[in-house]
Design a protein around this motif. Structure first.
Motif, short mmCIF file in Angstrom:
data_model
loop_
_atom_site.label_atom_id
_atom_site.label_comp_id
_atom_site.label_asym_id
_atom_site.label_seq_id
_atom_site.Cartn_x
_atom_site.Cartn_y
_atom_site.Cartn_z
N SER A 106 54.68 42.53 37.75
CA SER A 106 53.74 41.93 38.71
C SER A 106 54.31 40.76 39.49
CB SER A 106 52.45 41.50 38.00
OG SER A 106 52.73 40.64 36.93
N LEU A 132 38.67 40.51 45.09
CA LEU A 132 38.65 39.09 44.73
C LEU A 132 38.48 38.91 43.23
CD1 LEU A 132 38.62 36.22 46.06
CD2 LEU A 132 38.84 38.12 47.62
N ARG A 133 37.61 39.75 42.66
CA ARG A 133 37.38 39.64 41.20
C ARG A 133 38.71 39.83 40.47
NH1 ARG A 133 32.08 41.78 41.76
NH2 ARG A 133 32.85 43.90 41.89
N PRO A 188 49.40 42.16 41.82
CA PRO A 188 48.61 41.73 42.99
C PRO A 188 47.84 42.93 43.54
CG PRO A 188 50.91 41.15 43.25
CD PRO A 188 50.83 42.02 42.05
N VAL A 189 46.65 42.65 44.04
CA VAL A 189 45.81 43.75 44.50
C VAL A 189 45.80 43.80 46.01
CG1 VAL A 189 43.51 44.76 44.33
CG2 VAL A 189 44.33 43.23 42.55
N MET A 241 32.29 36.89 38.46
CA MET A 241 32.18 35.98 39.61
C MET A 241 30.72 35.66 39.89
SD MET A 241 35.05 36.86 42.55
CE MET A 241 34.08 38.14 43.23
N ALA A 292 41.73 39.42 41.69
CA ALA A 292 42.66 38.33 42.02
C ALA A 292 42.32 37.08 41.21
CB ALA A 292 42.60 38.03 43.52
N VAL A 293 41.03 36.79 41.04
CA VAL A 293 40.62 35.61 40.27
C VAL A 293 40.99 35.81 38.80
CG1 VAL A 293 38.61 34.31 39.44
CG2 VAL A 293 38.80 34.91 41.86
N VAL A 332 40.42 32.71 46.47
CA VAL A 332 40.64 32.49 45.03
C VAL A 332 40.50 31.00 44.72
CG1 VAL A 332 42.40 32.48 43.22
CG2 VAL A 332 42.04 34.54 44.58
N ARG A 381 43.42 37.53 37.69
CA ARG A 381 44.88 37.37 37.62
C ARG A 381 45.25 35.88 37.60
NH1 ARG A 381 50.07 38.84 39.68
NH2 ARG A 381 50.59 37.54 41.45
N ARG A 382 44.60 35.10 38.46
CA ARG A 382 44.88 33.67 38.51
C ARG A 382 44.51 32.99 37.20
NH1 ARG A 382 45.59 30.70 42.83
NH2 ARG A 382 46.76 32.58 43.29
N ARG A 383 43.37 33.41 36.62
CA ARG A 383 42.95 32.78 35.36
C ARG A 383 43.93 33.13 34.24
NH1 ARG A 383 36.65 33.52 36.63
NH2 ARG A 383 36.37 31.46 37.58
N CYS A 413 36.94 30.05 44.72
CA CYS A 413 36.28 30.56 43.51
C CYS A 413 36.56 29.66 42.31
CB CYS A 413 36.74 31.99 43.23
SG CYS A 413 35.91 32.74 41.82
N MET A 414 37.81 29.21 42.17
CA MET A 414 38.17 28.38 41.03
C MET A 414 37.43 27.04 41.05
SD MET A 414 40.28 30.45 39.62
CE MET A 414 41.39 29.79 38.41
N GLN A 467 42.96 35.90 50.86
CA GLN A 467 42.78 36.11 49.42
C GLN A 467 43.08 34.82 48.64
OE1 GLN A 467 43.72 39.83 46.80
NE2 GLN A 467 45.59 38.66 46.91
N GLN A 512 47.10 33.70 34.69
CA GLN A 512 48.30 32.89 34.95
C GLN A 512 48.11 31.48 34.40
OE1 GLN A 512 48.72 33.22 39.22
NE2 GLN A 512 50.48 34.59 39.03
N ARG A 513 46.90 30.93 34.67
CA ARG A 513 46.63 29.57 34.20
C ARG A 513 46.62 29.50 32.69
NH1 ARG A 513 42.47 26.10 37.83
NH2 ARG A 513 43.86 25.90 39.61
N LEU A 542 57.29 39.33 44.51
CA LEU A 542 56.20 40.23 44.15
C LEU A 542 56.62 41.66 44.44
CD1 LEU A 542 53.29 38.17 45.73
CD2 LEU A 542 53.78 38.40 43.30
N PRO A 543 55.94 42.61 43.79
CA PRO A 543 56.27 44.00 44.10
C PRO A 543 56.21 44.23 45.60
CG PRO A 543 54.71 43.88 42.29
CD PRO A 543 54.86 42.49 42.81
N TRP A 563 45.70 38.84 55.27
CA TRP A 563 44.96 39.14 54.04
C TRP A 563 45.45 38.27 52.88
CZ3 TRP A 563 40.92 39.97 51.57
CH2 TRP A 563 40.94 40.32 50.22
#
Lengths: 160, 347
Positions: free
Chosen positions: B291, B42-43, B336-337, A1, B45-46, A39, B48-50, A42-43, A35, B52-53, A77-78, A31
Protein backbone atom coordinates in the motif's frame (compact mmCIF):
# COMPACT_ATOMS: atom_id res chain seq x y z
CA UNK A 1 -18.29 8.13 10.00
CA UNK A 2 -20.63 10.68 11.56
CA UNK A 3 -23.89 11.17 9.64
CA UNK A 4 -23.37 14.91 9.75
CA UNK A 5 -19.96 14.49 8.17
CA UNK A 6 -21.39 12.29 5.40
CA UNK A 7 -23.95 14.99 4.61
CA UNK A 8 -21.17 17.55 4.59
CA UNK A 9 -19.13 15.39 2.21
CA UNK A 10 -21.97 14.91 -0.24
CA UNK A 11 -22.79 18.62 -0.25
CA UNK A 12 -19.27 19.99 -0.33
CA UNK A 13 -17.36 17.56 -2.58
CA UNK A 14 -18.38 19.01 -5.96
CA UNK A 15 -17.29 22.53 -4.94
CA UNK A 16 -14.06 21.22 -3.49
CA UNK A 17 -13.38 19.24 -6.65
CA UNK A 18 -13.99 22.31 -8.74
CA UNK A 19 -11.49 24.33 -6.76
CA UNK A 20 -8.98 21.47 -6.76
CA UNK A 21 -9.29 20.97 -10.52
CA UNK A 22 -8.77 24.68 -11.16
CA UNK A 23 -5.69 24.55 -8.92
CA UNK A 24 -4.14 21.44 -10.44
CA UNK A 25 -5.61 21.03 -13.91
CA UNK A 26 -5.52 17.27 -13.38
CA UNK A 27 -8.54 15.19 -12.26
CA UNK A 28 -6.44 12.61 -10.40
CA UNK A 29 -4.48 15.25 -8.51
CA UNK A 30 -7.73 17.08 -7.80
CA UNK A 31 -9.25 13.96 -6.29
CA UNK A 32 -6.12 13.29 -4.19
CA UNK A 33 -6.31 16.81 -2.77
CA UNK A 34 -10.03 16.61 -2.04
CA UNK A 35 -9.69 13.21 -0.42
CA UNK A 36 -6.83 14.36 1.82
CA UNK A 37 -8.65 17.57 2.80
CA UNK A 38 -11.83 15.65 3.64
CA UNK A 39 -9.93 13.04 5.65
CA UNK A 40 -8.41 15.86 7.70
CA UNK A 41 -11.83 17.41 8.24
CA UNK A 42 -13.17 14.02 9.34
CA UNK A 43 -10.36 13.54 11.87
CA UNK A 44 -11.34 16.89 13.46
CA UNK A 45 -15.06 16.69 12.82
CA UNK A 46 -16.13 16.84 16.47
CA UNK A 47 -14.43 20.23 16.77
CA UNK A 48 -15.27 21.56 13.31
CA UNK A 49 -18.90 20.50 13.00
CA UNK A 50 -20.23 23.59 14.75
CA UNK A 51 -17.72 25.96 13.22
CA UNK A 52 -16.91 26.31 9.55
CA UNK A 53 -15.90 22.91 8.17
CA UNK A 54 -16.32 24.09 4.58
CA UNK A 55 -13.89 26.95 5.08
CA UNK A 56 -11.47 24.66 6.86
CA UNK A 57 -11.65 22.13 4.03
CA UNK A 58 -11.03 24.76 1.34
CA UNK A 59 -8.14 26.31 3.26
CA UNK A 60 -6.62 22.88 3.87
CA UNK A 61 -6.99 22.00 0.20
CA UNK A 62 -5.32 25.21 -1.00
CA UNK A 63 -2.43 24.83 1.42
CA UNK A 64 -1.99 21.13 0.62
CA UNK A 65 -1.67 22.03 -3.03
CA UNK A 66 0.94 24.71 -2.29
CA UNK A 67 2.84 22.22 -0.15
CA UNK A 68 2.66 19.35 -2.62
CA UNK A 69 6.12 20.03 -4.02
CA UNK A 70 7.78 20.49 -0.65
CA UNK A 71 6.21 17.73 1.34
CA UNK A 72 8.23 16.39 4.19
CA UNK A 73 7.34 12.79 3.57
CA UNK A 74 7.91 11.49 0.07
CA UNK A 75 5.46 8.67 -0.10
CA UNK A 76 5.58 6.02 -2.78
CA UNK A 77 2.17 4.59 -3.58
CA UNK A 78 0.99 1.90 -5.93
CA UNK A 79 1.21 3.41 -9.39
CA UNK A 80 -1.89 4.41 -11.23
CA UNK A 81 -2.90 2.30 -14.15
CA UNK A 82 -2.41 4.60 -17.13
CA UNK A 83 -5.76 3.76 -18.71
CA UNK A 84 -7.78 3.90 -15.48
CA UNK A 85 -10.71 6.28 -15.71
CA UNK A 86 -10.32 9.62 -13.99
CA UNK A 87 -12.06 9.61 -10.61
CA UNK A 88 -13.47 13.01 -11.42
CA UNK A 89 -15.68 14.07 -14.31
CA UNK A 90 -14.92 17.49 -15.76
CA UNK A 91 -17.22 18.53 -18.59
CA UNK A 92 -15.45 21.82 -19.27
CA UNK A 93 -11.74 20.94 -19.22
CA UNK A 94 -9.22 23.76 -19.10
CA UNK A 95 -7.77 24.67 -22.49
CA UNK A 96 -4.18 23.50 -22.98
CA UNK A 97 -2.94 27.09 -23.42
CA UNK A 98 -4.54 28.11 -20.11
CA UNK A 99 -3.13 25.03 -18.36
CA UNK A 100 0.31 25.92 -19.71
CA UNK A 101 -0.08 29.52 -18.57
CA UNK A 102 -1.18 28.49 -15.09
CA UNK A 103 1.73 26.06 -15.01
CA UNK A 104 4.20 28.92 -15.33
CA UNK A 105 2.97 30.47 -12.08
CA UNK A 106 4.36 29.69 -8.64
CA UNK A 107 2.00 27.63 -6.46
CA UNK A 108 1.08 30.75 -4.44
CA UNK A 109 0.45 32.86 -7.54
CA UNK A 110 -1.68 30.17 -9.11
CA UNK A 111 -3.69 29.75 -5.92
CA UNK A 112 -4.25 33.51 -5.70
CA UNK A 113 -5.48 33.70 -9.30
CA UNK A 114 -7.76 30.69 -8.90
CA UNK A 115 -9.19 31.91 -5.60
CA UNK A 116 -9.93 35.30 -7.16
CA UNK A 117 -11.66 33.76 -10.18
CA UNK A 118 -13.39 30.72 -8.69
CA UNK A 119 -14.18 31.86 -5.14
CA UNK A 120 -14.31 35.59 -5.91
CA UNK A 121 -12.15 36.33 -2.86
CA UNK A 122 -10.64 39.72 -2.08
CA UNK A 123 -7.05 40.13 -0.85
CA UNK A 124 -7.92 39.40 2.78
CA UNK A 125 -9.76 36.23 1.80
CA UNK A 126 -6.88 35.02 -0.38
CA UNK A 127 -4.43 35.81 2.43
CA UNK A 128 -6.49 33.78 4.90
CA UNK A 129 -6.63 30.79 2.55
CA UNK A 130 -2.91 30.93 1.78
CA UNK A 131 -1.85 31.78 5.31
CA UNK A 132 0.08 34.89 4.35
CA UNK A 133 -0.25 38.62 4.98
CA UNK A 134 -2.67 40.69 2.92
CA UNK A 135 0.26 42.49 1.27
CA UNK A 136 1.85 39.21 0.25
CA UNK A 137 -1.46 37.95 -1.14
CA UNK A 138 -1.78 41.16 -3.16
CA UNK A 139 1.70 40.61 -4.56
CA UNK A 140 1.00 36.95 -5.48
CA UNK A 141 -2.22 37.93 -7.22
CA UNK A 142 -0.75 40.89 -9.05
CA UNK A 143 2.24 38.94 -10.39
CA UNK A 144 0.13 35.93 -11.25
CA UNK A 145 -2.38 38.01 -13.15
CA UNK A 146 0.35 39.86 -15.02
CA UNK A 147 1.71 36.57 -16.34
CA UNK A 148 -1.75 35.29 -17.18
CA UNK A 149 -2.53 38.50 -19.09
CA UNK A 150 0.67 38.08 -21.12
CA UNK A 151 -0.23 34.48 -21.91
CA UNK A 152 -3.79 35.44 -22.83
CA UNK A 153 -2.52 38.16 -25.18
CA UNK A 154 -0.14 35.71 -26.88
CA UNK A 155 -2.91 33.16 -27.22
CA UNK A 156 -5.14 35.81 -28.78
CA UNK A 157 -2.42 36.68 -31.32
CA UNK A 158 -1.98 33.03 -32.29
CA UNK A 159 -5.72 32.65 -32.81
CA UNK A 160 -5.92 35.60 -35.20
CA UNK B 1 -14.76 42.56 -22.91
CA UNK B 2 -17.46 40.66 -21.11
CA UNK B 3 -19.47 41.27 -17.95
CA UNK B 4 -17.09 39.40 -15.68
CA UNK B 5 -14.17 41.45 -16.81
CA UNK B 6 -16.04 44.67 -16.12
CA UNK B 7 -17.02 43.36 -12.72
CA UNK B 8 -13.44 42.40 -11.84
CA UNK B 9 -12.11 45.73 -12.99
CA UNK B 10 -14.71 47.74 -11.12
CA UNK B 11 -14.26 45.90 -7.89
CA UNK B 12 -10.53 45.29 -7.90
CA UNK B 13 -9.10 48.26 -9.79
CA UNK B 14 -6.16 47.38 -12.00
CA UNK B 15 -6.16 43.71 -11.04
CA UNK B 16 -8.05 42.82 -14.13
CA UNK B 17 -8.62 39.15 -14.84
CA UNK B 18 -8.83 38.50 -18.58
CA UNK B 19 -12.46 37.67 -19.20
CA UNK B 20 -11.71 34.43 -21.02
CA UNK B 21 -9.48 33.18 -18.19
CA UNK B 22 -12.07 34.10 -15.59
CA UNK B 23 -14.92 32.43 -17.45
CA UNK B 24 -13.00 29.26 -18.32
CA UNK B 25 -11.71 28.74 -14.80
CA UNK B 26 -15.19 29.20 -13.34
CA UNK B 27 -16.78 26.95 -15.95
CA UNK B 28 -14.19 24.20 -15.38
CA UNK B 29 -14.62 24.40 -11.61
CA UNK B 30 -18.40 24.36 -11.86
CA UNK B 31 -18.36 21.35 -14.18
CA UNK B 32 -16.23 19.12 -11.93
CA UNK B 33 -18.02 16.38 -10.04
CA UNK B 34 -17.13 13.00 -8.54
CA UNK B 35 -17.56 10.01 -10.82
CA UNK B 36 -19.07 7.90 -8.03
CA UNK B 37 -20.38 8.00 -4.48
CA UNK B 38 -17.87 9.74 -2.25
CA UNK B 39 -18.84 8.57 1.25
CA UNK B 40 -17.71 4.90 0.89
CA UNK B 41 -14.35 6.02 -0.49
CA UNK B 42 -13.93 8.50 2.35
CA UNK B 43 -14.85 5.86 4.91
CA UNK B 44 -12.05 3.64 3.59
CA UNK B 45 -9.59 6.54 3.47
CA UNK B 46 -10.36 7.55 7.07
CA UNK B 47 -10.01 3.92 8.19
CA UNK B 48 -6.63 3.82 6.47
CA UNK B 49 -5.51 7.04 8.17
CA UNK B 50 -6.62 5.77 11.58
CA UNK B 51 -4.67 2.55 11.05
CA UNK B 52 -1.61 4.58 10.09
CA UNK B 53 -1.96 6.66 13.24
CA UNK B 54 -2.47 3.61 15.39
CA UNK B 55 0.65 2.06 13.90
CA UNK B 56 2.58 5.25 14.65
CA UNK B 57 1.31 5.37 18.24
CA UNK B 58 2.24 1.72 18.76
CA UNK B 59 5.73 2.31 17.47
CA UNK B 60 6.10 5.40 19.66
CA UNK B 61 4.98 3.44 22.72
CA UNK B 62 7.64 0.79 22.01
CA UNK B 63 10.28 3.47 21.64
CA UNK B 64 9.27 5.06 24.94
CA UNK B 65 9.50 1.72 26.72
CA UNK B 66 12.95 1.17 25.23
CA UNK B 67 13.95 4.66 26.40
CA UNK B 68 12.80 4.02 29.96
CA UNK B 69 14.73 0.74 30.06
CA UNK B 70 17.83 2.56 28.83
CA UNK B 71 17.60 5.19 31.58
CA UNK B 72 17.08 2.55 34.27
CA UNK B 73 20.26 0.80 33.18
CA UNK B 74 22.34 3.97 32.92
CA UNK B 75 21.47 5.66 36.23
CA UNK B 76 23.02 3.18 38.70
CA UNK B 77 26.37 3.55 36.95
CA UNK B 78 26.38 7.21 37.86
CA UNK B 79 28.87 8.24 35.22
CA UNK B 80 26.65 8.10 32.15
CA UNK B 81 24.64 11.25 32.72
CA UNK B 82 24.62 14.03 30.15
CA UNK B 83 25.23 17.58 31.27
CA UNK B 84 22.50 19.58 29.50
CA UNK B 85 24.84 22.53 29.16
CA UNK B 86 27.37 20.37 27.40
CA UNK B 87 24.86 18.62 25.15
CA UNK B 88 25.79 19.06 21.49
CA UNK B 89 23.46 20.90 19.09
CA UNK B 90 23.25 17.79 16.99
CA UNK B 91 21.19 14.85 18.07
CA UNK B 92 21.65 11.57 16.30
CA UNK B 93 19.08 8.92 15.63
CA UNK B 94 19.94 5.41 14.62
CA UNK B 95 18.03 2.26 13.76
CA UNK B 96 16.27 0.87 16.81
CA UNK B 97 16.05 -2.83 17.42
CA UNK B 98 14.51 -4.52 20.39
CA UNK B 99 16.91 -6.63 22.52
CA UNK B 100 17.89 -10.05 21.13
CA UNK B 101 17.61 -8.88 17.55
CA UNK B 102 13.85 -8.27 17.58
CA UNK B 103 11.92 -6.40 14.93
CA UNK B 104 13.11 -2.99 13.81
CA UNK B 105 10.94 -0.06 14.93
CA UNK B 106 10.94 3.61 14.03
CA UNK B 107 8.64 6.60 14.26
CA UNK B 108 6.32 6.98 11.28
CA UNK B 109 5.44 10.63 11.90
CA UNK B 110 7.90 13.45 12.41
CA UNK B 111 8.16 14.72 15.95
CA UNK B 112 7.33 18.21 14.71
CA UNK B 113 3.72 16.99 14.46
CA UNK B 114 3.49 15.37 17.87
CA UNK B 115 5.98 16.94 20.27
CA UNK B 116 5.43 20.24 22.04
CA UNK B 117 8.57 21.19 23.97
CA UNK B 118 7.87 23.10 27.20
CA UNK B 119 8.12 26.88 27.05
CA UNK B 120 10.83 27.84 29.58
CA UNK B 121 9.28 31.19 30.60
CA UNK B 122 5.67 30.06 30.30
CA UNK B 123 4.49 31.55 33.62
CA UNK B 124 5.99 34.92 32.80
CA UNK B 125 4.34 34.86 29.37
CA UNK B 126 1.01 33.88 30.89
CA UNK B 127 1.20 36.86 33.26
CA UNK B 128 1.84 39.15 30.31
CA UNK B 129 -1.07 37.66 28.35
CA UNK B 130 -3.37 38.18 31.34
CA UNK B 131 -2.30 41.80 31.63
CA UNK B 132 -3.00 42.31 27.92
CA UNK B 133 -6.50 40.93 28.25
CA UNK B 134 -7.27 43.16 31.24
CA UNK B 135 -7.30 46.88 31.96
CA UNK B 136 -6.34 49.61 29.58
CA UNK B 137 -4.18 47.46 27.29
CA UNK B 138 -7.29 45.67 26.13
CA UNK B 139 -8.57 48.76 24.38
CA UNK B 140 -6.92 52.07 23.92
CA UNK B 141 -7.73 54.54 21.23
CA UNK B 142 -5.26 53.47 18.51
CA UNK B 143 -5.45 49.69 18.75
CA UNK B 144 -6.90 46.79 20.70
CA UNK B 145 -5.42 43.40 21.48
CA UNK B 146 -7.81 40.90 19.96
CA UNK B 147 -5.90 37.78 20.94
CA UNK B 148 -2.60 36.95 22.65
CA UNK B 149 -0.96 33.69 23.66
CA UNK B 150 2.38 32.33 24.88
CA UNK B 151 4.57 30.60 22.29
CA UNK B 152 8.08 29.23 21.94
CA UNK B 153 9.13 32.58 20.46
CA UNK B 154 7.48 34.65 23.21
CA UNK B 155 4.03 36.20 23.47
CA UNK B 156 2.29 36.73 20.13
CA UNK B 157 -0.36 39.46 20.10
CA UNK B 158 -2.92 39.90 17.33
CA UNK B 159 -4.30 43.42 17.23
CA UNK B 160 -6.96 45.46 15.53
CA UNK B 161 -6.35 49.12 14.74
CA UNK B 162 -2.88 50.53 14.25
CA UNK B 163 -0.43 47.66 14.00
CA UNK B 164 2.50 50.07 14.03
CA UNK B 165 1.51 51.79 17.28
CA UNK B 166 0.62 48.45 18.83
CA UNK B 167 4.04 47.07 17.90
CA UNK B 168 5.79 50.10 19.39
CA UNK B 169 4.02 49.92 22.73
CA UNK B 170 3.51 46.19 23.13
CA UNK B 171 7.09 45.20 22.37
CA UNK B 172 8.15 47.57 25.16
CA UNK B 173 5.97 45.51 27.49
CA UNK B 174 7.69 42.30 26.44
CA UNK B 175 5.43 41.06 23.65
CA UNK B 176 7.63 39.27 21.12
CA UNK B 177 5.51 39.48 17.97
CA UNK B 178 2.67 41.83 17.04
CA UNK B 179 0.58 41.27 13.92
CA UNK B 180 -2.81 42.41 12.68
CA UNK B 181 -5.77 40.25 13.58
CA UNK B 182 -7.35 38.84 10.42
CA UNK B 183 -11.12 38.93 10.83
CA UNK B 184 -11.63 36.99 7.59
CA UNK B 185 -9.56 34.03 8.82
CA UNK B 186 -12.57 32.53 10.62
CA UNK B 187 -14.34 32.20 7.26
CA UNK B 188 -11.32 30.24 6.04
CA UNK B 189 -11.61 27.89 9.01
CA UNK B 190 -8.59 29.38 10.79
CA UNK B 191 -9.20 30.14 14.47
CA UNK B 192 -7.23 32.54 16.70
CA UNK B 193 -4.67 29.87 17.62
CA UNK B 194 -4.30 29.07 13.92
CA UNK B 195 -3.50 32.72 13.24
CA UNK B 196 -0.79 32.63 15.92
CA UNK B 197 0.66 29.49 14.33
CA UNK B 198 0.71 31.37 11.05
CA UNK B 199 2.65 34.24 12.63
CA UNK B 200 5.19 31.73 13.93
CA UNK B 201 5.44 30.21 10.45
CA UNK B 202 6.31 33.63 9.02
CA UNK B 203 9.25 33.74 11.44
CA UNK B 204 10.40 30.25 10.47
CA UNK B 205 10.10 30.54 6.70
CA UNK B 206 13.05 32.93 6.11
CA UNK B 207 15.22 30.64 8.22
CA UNK B 208 14.15 27.64 6.14
CA UNK B 209 15.12 29.53 2.98
CA UNK B 210 18.47 30.50 4.52
CA UNK B 211 19.18 26.88 5.46
CA UNK B 212 18.10 25.56 2.06
CA UNK B 213 20.33 28.07 0.28
CA UNK B 214 23.29 27.27 2.51
CA UNK B 215 22.97 23.51 2.03
CA UNK B 216 22.22 23.48 -1.69
CA UNK B 217 24.40 20.92 -3.45
CA UNK B 218 25.70 19.26 -0.29
CA UNK B 219 24.83 15.55 -0.32
CA UNK B 220 23.06 13.96 2.65
CA UNK B 221 19.83 15.98 2.93
CA UNK B 222 17.28 13.98 4.90
CA UNK B 223 14.51 16.56 5.27
CA UNK B 224 13.66 19.94 6.71
CA UNK B 225 10.57 20.78 8.72
CA UNK B 226 8.93 23.79 10.34
CA UNK B 227 8.36 23.19 14.05
CA UNK B 228 6.13 26.00 15.24
CA UNK B 229 5.58 24.57 18.72
CA UNK B 230 9.35 24.66 19.31
CA UNK B 231 10.00 27.91 17.42
CA UNK B 232 12.50 25.88 15.45
CA UNK B 233 13.49 24.55 12.07
CA UNK B 234 14.42 20.89 12.18
CA UNK B 235 17.09 19.91 9.65
CA UNK B 236 17.84 16.23 9.29
CA UNK B 237 21.13 15.25 7.67
CA UNK B 238 22.84 11.96 7.01
CA UNK B 239 25.72 11.31 9.41
CA UNK B 240 28.51 12.22 9.54
CA UNK B 241 27.02 15.71 9.30
CA UNK B 242 29.39 17.95 7.28
CA UNK B 243 30.87 20.87 9.21
CA UNK B 244 29.20 23.47 6.99
CA UNK B 245 25.79 21.92 7.74
CA UNK B 246 26.51 21.54 11.45
CA UNK B 247 27.51 25.22 11.57
CA UNK B 248 23.92 26.20 10.75
CA UNK B 249 22.69 24.96 14.15
CA UNK B 250 21.80 27.59 16.71
CA UNK B 251 19.59 30.63 17.28
CA UNK B 252 18.81 33.35 14.79
CA UNK B 253 18.17 37.03 15.58
CA UNK B 254 14.41 36.48 15.68
CA UNK B 255 14.79 33.69 18.24
CA UNK B 256 14.23 30.86 15.77
CA UNK B 257 16.40 27.86 16.56
CA UNK B 258 17.91 25.66 13.87
CA UNK B 259 18.19 22.10 15.11
CA UNK B 260 20.51 19.87 13.10
CA UNK B 261 19.71 16.20 13.61
CA UNK B 262 22.03 13.52 12.33
CA UNK B 263 20.22 10.52 10.86
CA UNK B 264 21.24 7.26 9.27
CA UNK B 265 19.74 7.63 5.81
CA UNK B 266 19.34 10.56 3.44
CA UNK B 267 16.35 11.19 1.21
CA UNK B 268 18.36 9.89 -1.72
CA UNK B 269 19.00 6.64 0.19
CA UNK B 270 15.25 6.32 0.84
CA UNK B 271 14.47 6.93 -2.83
CA UNK B 272 16.93 4.21 -3.83
CA UNK B 273 15.33 1.83 -1.32
CA UNK B 274 11.89 2.67 -2.69
CA UNK B 275 13.10 1.82 -6.19
CA UNK B 276 14.54 -1.51 -4.99
CA UNK B 277 11.27 -2.21 -3.18
CA UNK B 278 9.31 -1.71 -6.37
CA UNK B 279 11.55 -4.19 -8.15
CA UNK B 280 11.13 -6.69 -5.31
CA UNK B 281 7.33 -6.27 -5.33
CA UNK B 282 7.30 -6.89 -9.05
CA UNK B 283 9.56 -9.92 -8.84
CA UNK B 284 7.85 -11.52 -5.86
CA UNK B 285 4.31 -10.97 -7.10
CA UNK B 286 3.42 -9.04 -3.94
CA UNK B 287 2.42 -5.79 -5.62
CA UNK B 288 -1.27 -6.23 -4.80
CA UNK B 289 -0.47 -6.60 -1.08
CA UNK B 290 1.49 -3.38 -0.95
CA UNK B 291 0.00 0.00 0.00
CA UNK B 292 2.80 2.53 0.56
CA UNK B 293 6.48 3.10 1.31
CA UNK B 294 8.10 6.10 2.95
CA UNK B 295 11.11 6.93 5.05
CA UNK B 296 10.98 6.63 8.83
CA UNK B 297 10.47 10.08 10.33
CA UNK B 298 13.77 9.76 12.20
CA UNK B 299 15.68 8.76 9.05
CA UNK B 300 16.49 5.31 10.40
CA UNK B 301 14.89 3.11 7.75
CA UNK B 302 11.92 2.47 5.50
CA UNK B 303 8.26 2.08 6.47
CA UNK B 304 6.42 -0.30 4.16
CA UNK B 305 2.63 -0.45 4.34
CA UNK B 306 1.16 -3.84 3.47
CA UNK B 307 -2.52 -4.75 3.45
CA UNK B 308 -3.82 -6.09 6.78
CA UNK B 309 -3.13 -9.83 6.89
CA UNK B 310 -0.05 -9.71 4.70
CA UNK B 311 1.59 -7.30 7.13
CA UNK B 312 1.59 -9.95 9.89
CA UNK B 313 3.46 -12.57 7.87
CA UNK B 314 6.49 -13.80 9.83
CA UNK B 315 9.75 -12.97 8.15
CA UNK B 316 8.28 -10.48 5.71
CA UNK B 317 10.18 -7.49 7.12
CA UNK B 318 13.46 -9.41 6.99
CA UNK B 319 12.78 -10.45 3.41
CA UNK B 320 12.10 -6.85 2.36
CA UNK B 321 15.12 -5.60 4.32
CA UNK B 322 17.35 -7.97 2.37
CA UNK B 323 15.89 -6.64 -0.87
CA UNK B 324 16.06 -2.90 -0.14
CA UNK B 325 19.25 -2.78 1.93
CA UNK B 326 18.01 -0.89 4.96
CA UNK B 327 15.97 -1.62 8.10
CA UNK B 328 12.27 -2.03 7.34
CA UNK B 329 9.19 -1.55 9.50
CA UNK B 330 6.12 -3.26 8.03
CA UNK B 331 2.82 -1.66 9.07
CA UNK B 332 -0.73 -2.76 8.21
CA UNK B 333 -2.26 -0.26 5.82
CA UNK B 334 -5.14 -0.54 3.43
CA UNK B 335 -4.39 0.38 -0.16
CA UNK B 336 -5.28 3.90 -1.27
CA UNK B 337 -8.76 3.96 -2.71
CA UNK B 338 -9.64 5.39 -6.08
CA UNK B 339 -13.19 6.17 -6.97
CA UNK B 340 -14.97 3.89 -9.35
CA UNK B 341 -16.60 5.32 -12.43
CA UNK B 342 -20.33 5.72 -11.99
CA UNK B 343 -21.22 2.93 -14.44
CA UNK B 344 -19.19 0.41 -12.39
CA UNK B 345 -21.00 1.45 -9.20
CA UNK B 346 -24.41 1.10 -10.82
CA UNK B 347 -23.64 -2.30 -12.31
Amino acid sequence: MDAGFEEFVEAETPRLLGLAYALTGDPHDAWDLVQEALVRVCMRWHRLADQNPGGYARTTLVRLNVDRLRRLRRELLPGRVPDAPAPVIVDESLDPWLLDALGTLTPHQRAAVVLRCVDDLDHAGIAARLGCSVGTARSHLSRGLARIRDAAAQHEEVRR
Amino acid sequence: MNGHQHESQDRYGDEQVPGEVHDRLRAAAASARPSGPVAPVLRAAVRRRRRQRAAGAGVLASALVAGVVGVAVALPGGGQGVDPAAAPETSTSSPTRAPQGGAFTCSTESRVFGETPPIPDLEEQQRLVRSLSQGHFRRISAYAVRHAEPTALGVVALVIGSEQLARQSLTRLGVALVESYDASAADAGVDDHGQVQQVLQWQLEPVVREVQTATRGIPGDAGIALWQEAGAVLLQWKTPVPDEVQALAGSRDNGVEVIVEGVTYSRADVRDAQARLEAWLQGSGRRDDWSSAYGCADGSGLVVGMVPGAADEPGLAAEIEAAVGMPVLVVPEERPVEMLPQEDVER
